[in-house]
Design a protein around this motif. Sequence first.
Motif, PDB file in Angstrom:
ATOM      1  N   HIS A  41      26.519  30.836  62.906  1.00  0.00           N
ATOM      2  CA  HIS A  41      25.317  30.929  62.071  1.00  0.00           C
ATOM      3  C   HIS A  41      25.234  32.377  61.600  1.00  0.00           C
ATOM      4  O   HIS A  41      24.608  33.224  62.246  1.00  0.00           O
ATOM      5  CB  HIS A  41      24.073  30.549  62.881  1.00  0.00           C
ATOM      6  CG  HIS A  41      24.061  29.122  63.347  1.00  0.00           C
ATOM      7  ND1 HIS A  41      24.906  28.642  64.308  1.00  0.00           N
ATOM      8  CD2 HIS A  41      23.290  28.064  62.957  1.00  0.00           C
ATOM      9  CE1 HIS A  41      24.666  27.349  64.502  1.00  0.00           C
ATOM     10  NE2 HIS A  41      23.695  26.972  63.692  1.00  0.00           N
ATOM     11  N   SER A 104      25.425  40.191  62.298  1.00  0.00           N
ATOM     12  CA  SER A 104      26.589  39.958  63.161  1.00  0.00           C
ATOM     13  C   SER A 104      27.908  39.897  62.371  1.00  0.00           C
ATOM     14  O   SER A 104      28.927  40.418  62.854  1.00  0.00           O
ATOM     15  CB  SER A 104      26.386  38.710  64.018  1.00  0.00           C
ATOM     16  OG  SER A 104      25.962  37.613  63.245  1.00  0.00           O
ATOM     17  N   GLU A 122      28.019  29.726  57.374  1.00  0.00           N
ATOM     18  CA  GLU A 122      26.608  29.808  56.960  1.00  0.00           C
ATOM     19  C   GLU A 122      26.317  28.591  56.094  1.00  0.00           C
ATOM     20  O   GLU A 122      27.035  28.321  55.132  1.00  0.00           O
ATOM     21  CB  GLU A 122      26.360  31.128  56.197  1.00  0.00           C
ATOM     22  CG  GLU A 122      25.008  31.261  55.531  1.00  0.00           C
ATOM     23  CD  GLU A 122      23.798  31.048  56.455  1.00  0.00           C
ATOM     24  OE1 GLU A 122      23.707  31.667  57.515  1.00  0.00           O
ATOM     25  OE2 GLU A 122      22.936  30.216  56.084  1.00  0.00           O
ATOM     26  N   ASP A 147      28.263  23.571  58.153  1.00  0.00           N
ATOM     27  CA  ASP A 147      27.475  23.493  59.376  1.00  0.00           C
ATOM     28  C   ASP A 147      28.223  24.194  60.524  1.00  0.00           C
ATOM     29  O   ASP A 147      29.382  23.866  60.818  1.00  0.00           O
ATOM     30  CB  ASP A 147      27.239  22.009  59.719  1.00  0.00           C
ATOM     31  CG  ASP A 147      26.452  21.866  61.005  1.00  0.00           C
ATOM     32  OD1 ASP A 147      25.222  21.876  60.928  1.00  0.00           O
ATOM     33  OD2 ASP A 147      27.066  21.781  62.081  1.00  0.00           O
ATOM     34  N   GLY A 148      27.542  25.130  61.158  1.00  0.00           N
ATOM     35  CA  GLY A 148      28.183  25.944  62.190  1.00  0.00           C
ATOM     36  C   GLY A 148      28.534  25.167  63.442  1.00  0.00           C
ATOM     37  O   GLY A 148      29.525  25.480  64.120  1.00  0.00           O
ATOM     38  N   ASP A 168      24.296  31.362  67.099  1.00  0.00           N
ATOM     39  CA  ASP A 168      22.994  32.006  66.866  1.00  0.00           C
ATOM     40  C   ASP A 168      22.168  31.171  65.885  1.00  0.00           C
ATOM     41  O   ASP A 168      21.924  31.587  64.743  1.00  0.00           O
ATOM     42  CB  ASP A 168      23.292  33.419  66.297  1.00  0.00           C
ATOM     43  CG  ASP A 168      22.039  34.219  66.037  1.00  0.00           C
ATOM     44  OD1 ASP A 168      20.992  33.894  66.611  1.00  0.00           O
ATOM     45  OD2 ASP A 168      22.127  35.188  65.260  1.00  0.00           O
TER      46      ASP A 168
HETATM   47  N1  SAM Z   1      23.907  35.704  63.314  1.00  0.00           N
HETATM   48  C1  SAM Z   1      23.118  36.424  62.314  1.00  0.00           C
HETATM   49  C2  SAM Z   1      23.026  37.885  62.712  1.00  0.00           C
HETATM   50  O1  SAM Z   1      22.969  38.185  63.910  1.00  0.00           O
HETATM   51  O2  SAM Z   1      23.032  38.732  61.819  1.00  0.00           O
HETATM   52  C3  SAM Z   1      21.758  35.828  62.128  1.00  0.00           C
HETATM   53  C4  SAM Z   1      21.750  34.358  61.907  1.00  0.00           C
HETATM   54  S1  SAM Z   1      20.182  33.623  61.654  1.00  0.00           S
HETATM   55  C5  SAM Z   1      19.426  33.707  63.212  1.00  0.00           C
HETATM   56  C6  SAM Z   1      20.613  31.930  61.528  1.00  0.00           C
HETATM   57  C7  SAM Z   1      21.344  31.575  60.248  1.00  0.00           C
HETATM   58  O3  SAM Z   1      21.851  30.247  60.396  1.00  0.00           O
HETATM   59  C8  SAM Z   1      20.497  31.554  59.000  1.00  0.00           C
HETATM   60  O4  SAM Z   1      21.094  32.368  58.023  1.00  0.00           O
HETATM   61  C9  SAM Z   1      20.497  30.075  58.543  1.00  0.00           C
HETATM   62  O5  SAM Z   1      20.518  29.928  57.145  1.00  0.00           O
HETATM   63  C10 SAM Z   1      21.789  29.603  59.150  1.00  0.00           C
HETATM   64  N2  SAM Z   1      21.858  28.164  59.472  1.00  0.00           N
HETATM   65  C11 SAM Z   1      20.865  27.283  59.762  1.00  0.00           C
HETATM   66  N3  SAM Z   1      21.380  26.089  60.120  1.00  0.00           N
HETATM   67  C12 SAM Z   1      22.730  26.236  60.087  1.00  0.00           C
HETATM   68  C13 SAM Z   1      23.815  25.378  60.424  1.00  0.00           C
HETATM   69  N4  SAM Z   1      23.608  24.131  60.857  1.00  0.00           N
HETATM   70  N5  SAM Z   1      25.061  25.860  60.294  1.00  0.00           N
HETATM   71  C14 SAM Z   1      25.289  27.133  59.872  1.00  0.00           C
HETATM   72  N6  SAM Z   1      24.304  27.988  59.541  1.00  0.00           N
HETATM   73  C15 SAM Z   1      23.042  27.548  59.660  1.00  0.00           C
END
Ligand code: SAM
Length: 285
Positions: A41, A104, A122, A147-148, A168
């Motif tokens: 994520h 990250s 993402e 999807d992560g 995350d």
């Molecule tokens: N890891 C990042 C950092 O530390 O800089 C912050 C990530 S933020 C908490 C969560 C991210 O996950 C958001 O940008 C959101 O759009 C994305 N997101 C939400 N659902 C997701 C999924 N199922 N798969 C991948 N990304 C997703």
Amino acid sequence: MNYRHAFHAGNFGDVLKHVVLLELLDALHRKPNPVHLIDTHAGIGLYDLAADEAQRSGEYRFGIGAVLSDPQAAKLLPRYWDVLQRLNPELKAGGSGLRRYPGSPWLLQDSVRAGDRVSLCELHPQDAETLKYNIGRDPAVAIHHRDGFEALKALTPPTPRRGLALIDPAFEAKDEFDTLTRAVLLAHQRWATGQLAVWYPIKDQKSIDSWKASLARQLKVETLCIELTVRPAKDAKQMNGTGLLVINPPWQLGETLKPMLDFLKSRMARESGAAAKITSLVKAS
Ligand code: SAM
């Protein structure tokens, strides 16, 4: 998908996660063998703290802002300080001059050595585009708009096989803890030697403790739990704390992090009763 990390960049959850992530990367790099780093994520990779989103929420002021306002930060968090200073050449002890905050993906890309690989996922279409723009073209880095959780399954075990996955999620969906548990267990089953760093918010401490206990029963592999609460978790509607589970932690991670975590608590506590603790969720067998 309503969650946008630009409102939350540099908050106390980010600070804890990124301080731990830098220590994990450092430990992996103590051996010359290449590594694969997965970020399920990813967010957009780089944040402007002067932008409208960060200014409107103001969360970073109680996170990175509070930490850097102590001139001791450079000495106590040397890796974090080094990254922040390279991104913000005008950054001074005491915190003035901070504008760009690394996500990250930026930290992972910054750590890359010859042979290392990075996979970033993402799902938000606009954030995935911004991530590509911020990270730029880099043959070591693959950016997936997907999807992560699904990607974690598809990408494990990765090549090279040494490495870590940061998981995350945004915790927008009601069942996100269940989805997370399934994804973590499956990733560990597929990639037993991989380090998994799992971020979570602490709203209600009791439900977090029962989630961790159920994960521990199923994991049976060394797992460290690093938690910081900035106030007693009395109101379950707000984020009272944050934690990171590290499955297959590097040797002495807890000892290395302890003084850093105590410092973070002293800077980011919002009320008396704030706490910082590092516990062994599952001990090495
Ligand atoms: N890891 C990042 C950092 O530390 O800089 C912050 C990530 S933020 C908490 C969560 C991210 O996950 C958001 O940008 C959101 O759009 C994305 N997101 C939400 N659902 C997701 C999924 N199922 N798969 C991948 N990304 C997703």
